[in-house]
Design a protein around this motif. Structure first.
Motif, short mmCIF file in Angstrom:
data_model
loop_
_atom_site.label_atom_id
_atom_site.label_comp_id
_atom_site.label_asym_id
_atom_site.label_seq_id
_atom_site.Cartn_x
_atom_site.Cartn_y
_atom_site.Cartn_z
N ARG A 8 4.82 -72.08 49.17
CA ARG A 8 5.78 -72.78 50.01
C ARG A 8 5.38 -72.75 51.48
O ARG A 8 4.87 -71.74 51.98
CB ARG A 8 7.18 -72.22 49.83
CG ARG A 8 7.39 -70.77 50.22
CD ARG A 8 8.78 -70.32 49.75
NE ARG A 8 9.11 -68.97 50.19
CZ ARG A 8 8.66 -67.88 49.59
NH1 ARG A 8 7.85 -67.99 48.56
NH2 ARG A 8 9.01 -66.68 50.02
N ALA A 53 18.95 -82.19 47.12
CA ALA A 53 18.07 -81.03 46.96
C ALA A 53 16.62 -81.44 46.74
O ALA A 53 15.71 -80.81 47.28
CB ALA A 53 18.55 -80.17 45.79
N ASP A 56 15.23 -82.38 50.03
CA ASP A 56 15.31 -81.26 50.96
C ASP A 56 14.25 -80.20 50.65
O ASP A 56 13.67 -79.61 51.56
CB ASP A 56 16.70 -80.60 50.89
CG ASP A 56 17.80 -81.51 51.43
OD1 ASP A 56 17.47 -82.47 52.13
OD2 ASP A 56 18.98 -81.23 51.13
N LEU A 57 14.00 -79.98 49.36
CA LEU A 57 13.12 -78.90 48.96
C LEU A 57 11.66 -79.32 48.84
O LEU A 57 10.75 -78.53 49.12
CB LEU A 57 13.59 -78.30 47.62
CG LEU A 57 14.94 -77.57 47.66
CD1 LEU A 57 15.41 -77.23 46.26
CD2 LEU A 57 14.81 -76.29 48.49
N TRP A 67 6.57 -77.47 49.51
CA TRP A 67 7.90 -76.89 49.31
C TRP A 67 8.41 -76.43 50.65
O TRP A 67 7.75 -75.67 51.36
CB TRP A 67 7.84 -75.73 48.32
CG TRP A 67 9.20 -75.21 47.93
CD1 TRP A 67 9.94 -74.29 48.61
CD2 TRP A 67 9.97 -75.60 46.79
NE1 TRP A 67 11.14 -74.06 47.96
CE2 TRP A 67 11.18 -74.86 46.84
CE3 TRP A 67 9.77 -76.49 45.75
CZ2 TRP A 67 12.17 -74.99 45.88
CZ3 TRP A 67 10.75 -76.62 44.77
CH2 TRP A 67 11.93 -75.87 44.85
N ASN A 68 9.59 -76.87 51.03
CA ASN A 68 10.15 -76.62 52.35
C ASN A 68 10.50 -75.15 52.52
O ASN A 68 11.44 -74.63 51.91
CB ASN A 68 11.41 -77.49 52.53
CG ASN A 68 12.00 -77.36 53.92
OD1 ASN A 68 11.44 -76.71 54.79
ND2 ASN A 68 13.14 -77.99 54.13
N ASP A 69 9.74 -74.44 53.36
CA ASP A 69 10.00 -73.03 53.58
C ASP A 69 11.08 -72.78 54.63
O ASP A 69 11.40 -71.63 54.95
CB ASP A 69 8.72 -72.28 53.97
CG ASP A 69 8.14 -72.77 55.29
OD1 ASP A 69 8.53 -73.85 55.75
OD2 ASP A 69 7.28 -72.06 55.85
N ILE A 71 14.09 -73.57 54.13
CA ILE A 71 15.25 -73.18 53.34
C ILE A 71 15.01 -71.77 52.81
O ILE A 71 14.06 -71.52 52.08
CB ILE A 71 15.48 -74.17 52.18
CG1 ILE A 71 15.82 -75.55 52.76
CG2 ILE A 71 16.59 -73.68 51.27
CD1 ILE A 71 16.01 -76.62 51.72
N MET A 73 14.64 -68.40 51.02
CA MET A 73 14.58 -67.95 49.63
C MET A 73 13.66 -66.73 49.57
O MET A 73 12.79 -66.56 50.43
CB MET A 73 14.05 -69.05 48.70
CG MET A 73 12.61 -69.46 48.95
SD MET A 73 12.05 -70.79 47.85
CE MET A 73 12.28 -70.05 46.25
#
Length: 222
Positions: A8, A53, A56-57, A67-69, A71, A73
């Motif tokens: 990500r 989502a 966004d992701l 992959w959008n870091d 956000i 996780m």
């Protein structure tokens, strides 16, 4: 999707993703289009989390996907790696960190994708960390007289490393310290049978010596 999450924040080119998904045999004469369809379906699946989502992701950037870091996780695998790589020097704190790391380990990394080329080295890395941390935690527990806990850790590891003699040595030692000579003999006999049936060999002299010492050693509970 798993690969994107593990990478990500880093853009993965279409070429790389096509290689990962289909290797040298693309899914169609137009693998780029097949890849777009795959990501369309992936985003649709993610939209079940919330309406946007998927976008966004997973972003499309520089002719690739990322992959959008941004956000937040966390991954258990990363927490496990961090704990194993930064063990405190102090005995009690070190033991606590080992046990915390072992509590995070749930078996092979992405087991259902275990044959994937990119998964194999990561899985091997984490598995080796798991075995090494188990060995260290067992020693630290044994030094504190917590032999049952040490034995349980070794048994768990042996279930995935049935030929690992050092794990067997430590388990036999803990059982001997607990006064369970019968259990120690059972572990040793099972190892002997497994090694001979599968490889035609005997346990090492070190393992045989530890076994002899353990079955004749007085229990710490005596």
């Amino acid at each position: 999707m798993s690969y994107l999450i593990c990478q990500r924040g880093r853009g993965i080119s279409q070429k790389k993703l096509i290689e990962l998904l289909w290797g040298d045999e693309p899914a169609s004469n137009n693998p780029e289009n097949a890849l777009r369809i795959t990501f369309h379906r992936m985003r649709a699946l993610l939209n079940q989390l919330w309406p946007t989502a998927g976008r966004d992701l997973i972003a499309y950037r520089d002719n690739g996907y990322v992959w959008n870091d941004a956000i937040a996780m966390t991954l258990d695998s990363e927490d496990f790696d961090r704990l194993c790589s930064n063990l405190p020097a102090d005995g009690d704190a070190r033991l606590d960190a080992c046990l915390e790391a072992l509590a995070l380990y749930r078996g092979d990394f992405l087991e259902k994708q275990g044959s994937a080329v990119w998964v194999i080295p990561i899985s091997t890395h984490f598995h080796n960390l798991y075995v090494n941390i188990t060995l260290e935690a067992a020693d630290l527990l044994a030094a504190r007289g917590r032999h049952e806990e040490a034995a349980a850790l070794c048994r768990n590891a042996i279930s995935s490393e049935p030929y690992h003699e050092v794990l067997h040595q430590k388990l036999i030692t803990q059982l001997g310290a607990m006064g369970d000579q019968k259990g120690a003999s059972g572990v040793y006999d099972a190892l002997c049978k497994r090694l001979f049936d599968d490889f035609g060999i005997r346990p090492s002299e070190q393992t045989r010596s530890i076994y002899r010492e353990s079955v004749h050693a007085p229990s710490e509970k005596a």
